[in-house]
Design an enzyme around this catalytic site. Structure first.
Site, short mmCIF file in Angstrom:
data_model
loop_
_atom_site.label_atom_id
_atom_site.label_comp_id
_atom_site.label_asym_id
_atom_site.label_seq_id
_atom_site.Cartn_x
_atom_site.Cartn_y
_atom_site.Cartn_z
NE ARG A 171 -18.34 16.32 -25.30
CZ ARG A 171 -19.52 16.02 -25.83
NH1 ARG A 171 -19.92 14.76 -25.94
NH2 ARG A 171 -20.31 16.97 -26.27
CB SER A 220 -17.25 22.93 -23.83
OG SER A 220 -18.30 23.50 -24.58
CD GLU A 290 -15.87 18.63 -23.48
OE1 GLU A 290 -16.93 18.98 -22.91
OE2 GLU A 290 -15.72 18.63 -24.71
C1 LIG Z 1 -13.84 25.93 -31.30
C2 LIG Z 1 -13.92 24.53 -30.72
C3 LIG Z 1 -15.13 23.87 -30.70
C4 LIG Z 1 -15.21 22.58 -30.16
N1 LIG Z 1 -16.42 21.96 -30.16
C5 LIG Z 1 -16.51 20.70 -29.67
C6 LIG Z 1 -17.77 20.03 -29.66
O1 LIG Z 1 -18.78 20.53 -30.14
N2 LIG Z 1 -17.82 18.79 -29.12
C7 LIG Z 1 -16.71 18.18 -28.61
O2 LIG Z 1 -16.83 17.03 -28.14
N3 LIG Z 1 -15.52 18.80 -28.60
C8 LIG Z 1 -15.39 20.04 -29.12
N4 LIG Z 1 -14.18 20.67 -29.10
C9 LIG Z 1 -13.02 20.01 -28.48
C10 LIG Z 1 -12.17 19.14 -29.45
O3 LIG Z 1 -12.26 19.62 -30.77
C11 LIG Z 1 -12.58 17.68 -29.39
O4 LIG Z 1 -12.40 17.14 -28.10
C12 LIG Z 1 -11.77 16.82 -30.39
O5 LIG Z 1 -12.32 15.53 -30.42
C13 LIG Z 1 -10.29 16.74 -30.04
O6 LIG Z 1 -9.62 16.19 -31.16
P1 LIG Z 1 -8.08 16.49 -31.43
O7 LIG Z 1 -7.66 15.71 -32.61
O8 LIG Z 1 -7.83 17.95 -31.50
O9 LIG Z 1 -7.46 15.89 -30.11
P2 LIG Z 1 -6.22 16.46 -29.25
O10 LIG Z 1 -6.61 17.74 -28.61
O11 LIG Z 1 -4.99 16.45 -30.08
O12 LIG Z 1 -6.15 15.34 -28.12
C14 LIG Z 1 -7.18 15.24 -27.15
C15 LIG Z 1 -6.95 13.98 -26.33
O13 LIG Z 1 -7.13 12.85 -27.17
C16 LIG Z 1 -5.94 12.06 -27.19
N5 LIG Z 1 -5.76 11.54 -28.54
C17 LIG Z 1 -5.66 12.23 -29.70
N6 LIG Z 1 -5.53 11.39 -30.74
C18 LIG Z 1 -5.55 10.13 -30.21
C19 LIG Z 1 -5.46 8.82 -30.77
N7 LIG Z 1 -5.32 8.63 -32.08
N8 LIG Z 1 -5.54 7.76 -29.93
C20 LIG Z 1 -5.69 7.95 -28.59
N9 LIG Z 1 -5.76 9.16 -27.99
C21 LIG Z 1 -5.70 10.22 -28.81
C22 LIG Z 1 -4.81 13.02 -26.82
O14 LIG Z 1 -3.68 12.32 -26.31
C23 LIG Z 1 -5.50 13.89 -25.80
O15 LIG Z 1 -5.54 13.25 -24.54
C24 LIG Z 1 -14.06 21.96 -29.64
C25 LIG Z 1 -12.83 22.63 -29.68
C26 LIG Z 1 -12.76 23.90 -30.22
C27 LIG Z 1 -11.41 24.59 -30.28
#
Ligand SMILES: Cc1cc2nc3c(=O)[nH]c(=O)nc-3n(C[C@H](O)[C@H](O)[C@H](O)COP(=O)(O)OP(=O)(O)OC[C@H]3O[C@@H](n4cnc5c(N)ncnc54)[C@H](O)[C@@H]3O)c2cc1C
Length: 301
Positions: A171, A220, A290
């Site tokens: 992560r 998480s 995280e």
């Molecule tokens: C129900 C649920 C289950 C989940 N299960 C998992 C799991 O199993 N494993 C896991 O790892 N995570 C999990 N997550 C967390 C999350 O989905 C992940 O971390 C996911 O990768 C975040 O993607 P996002 O597009 O929503 O990012 P955002 O929440 O929009 O952004 C997260 C971070 O990434 C940065 N970011 C976003 N896009 C870019 C880009 N293009 N370039 C640079 N930085 C960027 C943002 O600025 C921010 O700092 C879960 C979340 C939920 C709600």
């Protein structure tokens, strides 16, 4: 940066946009500016016209973000729905843009008989967010499959990077500062289309069994400490069901904090701190977050 006719960009610029609408926790105050570009070229023009030093946040689907109630100063760049191309480059390589949902990447790969990213199916974020977080599940991690990436600088210049330009850990992704992901080439292995679909179904079923997937959360909250699980430590500390305001530690999965309806970001953050404090007191383990917490404290505007 007010009227469109004074500029050459074509996207939609919103002001005072509530981040609660754009985060899976359904909380968070207003962003000063919120830009939805038309495409990558438009985004480059928009970035080039921003005042120097403008604070920027790249937003995917907001599934790993807690935005405080006072909101965000500067400009949010929304990528979801934009940067949405995914294609087969050759027999084993996929080109995926940052706004493509993780679920779509998993399904697309499976349809092409490619294996290695089935675990992405249940992660409710974008490819950009997965690259930024090295998102992973059930033994799979995003960067295991990355061959190279394209990034954008704050002034809108595109760069290409090999995987080795980044330090990747659980992560955690450290690479060229102040660049954002716009696309990645994923290197996968050939598999079997039915096996891929079955694996995706199994992983989604496992997730539904173990996690409160239908409630507002950020997944998480804490990383797993080496050799242990954050959820086990939180549950053993008796914290399941503990609430502050509308934020509660899930009864189903102790590493999830749920917005039961009217939680403020301050409720959620206070509960995160309480969980970390209690686990440290009881187990002597300092949990690392995280989820990303950003923005200014304050009352909801
Ligand atoms: C129900 C649920 C289950 C989940 N299960 C998992 C799991 O199993 N494993 C896991 O790892 N995570 C999990 N997550 C967390 C999350 O989905 C992940 O971390 C996911 O990768 C975040 O993607 P996002 O597009 O929503 O990012 P955002 O929440 O929009 O952004 C997260 C971070 O990434 C940065 N970011 C976003 N896009 C870019 C880009 N293009 N370039 C640079 N930085 C960027 C943002 O600025 C921010 O700092 C879960 C979340 C939920 C709600």
């Amino acid at each position: 940066m007010t009227a469109r006719q004074q500029t050459s960009w074509q996207g939609e610029l919103l002001h005072h946009e509530m981040m609660a609408k754009h985060t899976s926790w359904r909380g968070g105050g207003p962003a000063d500016n919120y830009y939805k570009p038309v495409d990558l070229d438009d985004l480059c023009i928009f970035l080039a016209e921003l005042p120097a030093g403008e604070p920027l946040l790249w937003l995917g689907l907001g599934s790993n973000l807690l935005v405080r109630d006072g909101g965000l100063r500067g400009t949010v760049i929304s990528t979801s729905g934009l940067l949405n191309n995914i294609s087969l480059q050759n027999e084993t390589e996929l080109y995926v843009e940052a706004g493509v949902s993780c679920a779509k990447v998993a399904r697309f790969a499976a349809r092409q008989n490619l294996t290695g990213v089935e675990f992405l199916a249940g992660i409710p974020g974008t490819m950009g967010g997965a690259l930024a977080m090295n998102a992973g599940a059930f033994g799979g991690e995003t960067w295991t499959n990355v061959k190279n990436v394209t990034t954008l600088s704050p002034s809108g210049e595109r760069q290409s990077h090999a995987r080795d330009d980044f330090n990747i850990a659980y992560r955690s992704v450290k690479g060229p500062a102040d660049e954002w992901f716009v696309a990645a080439t994923l290197s996968l292995t050939q598999g079997d289309v039915d096996a891929g679909q079955i694996r995706i179904k199994q992983l989604l079923a496992k997730r539904a069994e173990l996690q409160p997937t239908k409630q507002a959360s950020c997944g998480s909250v804490f990383r797993n400490p080496v050799g242990d699980y954050a959820a086990r430590l939180i549950e053993a500390a008796g914290l399941k069901g503990t609430c502050i305001g509308g934020a509660c530690v899930s009864e189903k999965h102790a590493n999830f904090i749920i917005n039961t309806g009217d939680a403020t970001a301050a409720d959620i953050e206070a509960l995160i701190e309480k969980v970390a404090f209690t686990v440290e007191q009881q187990h002597g383990v300092v949990l690392q977050r995280e989820v990303h917490i950003i923005g200014e404290a304050g009352v909801m505007a």
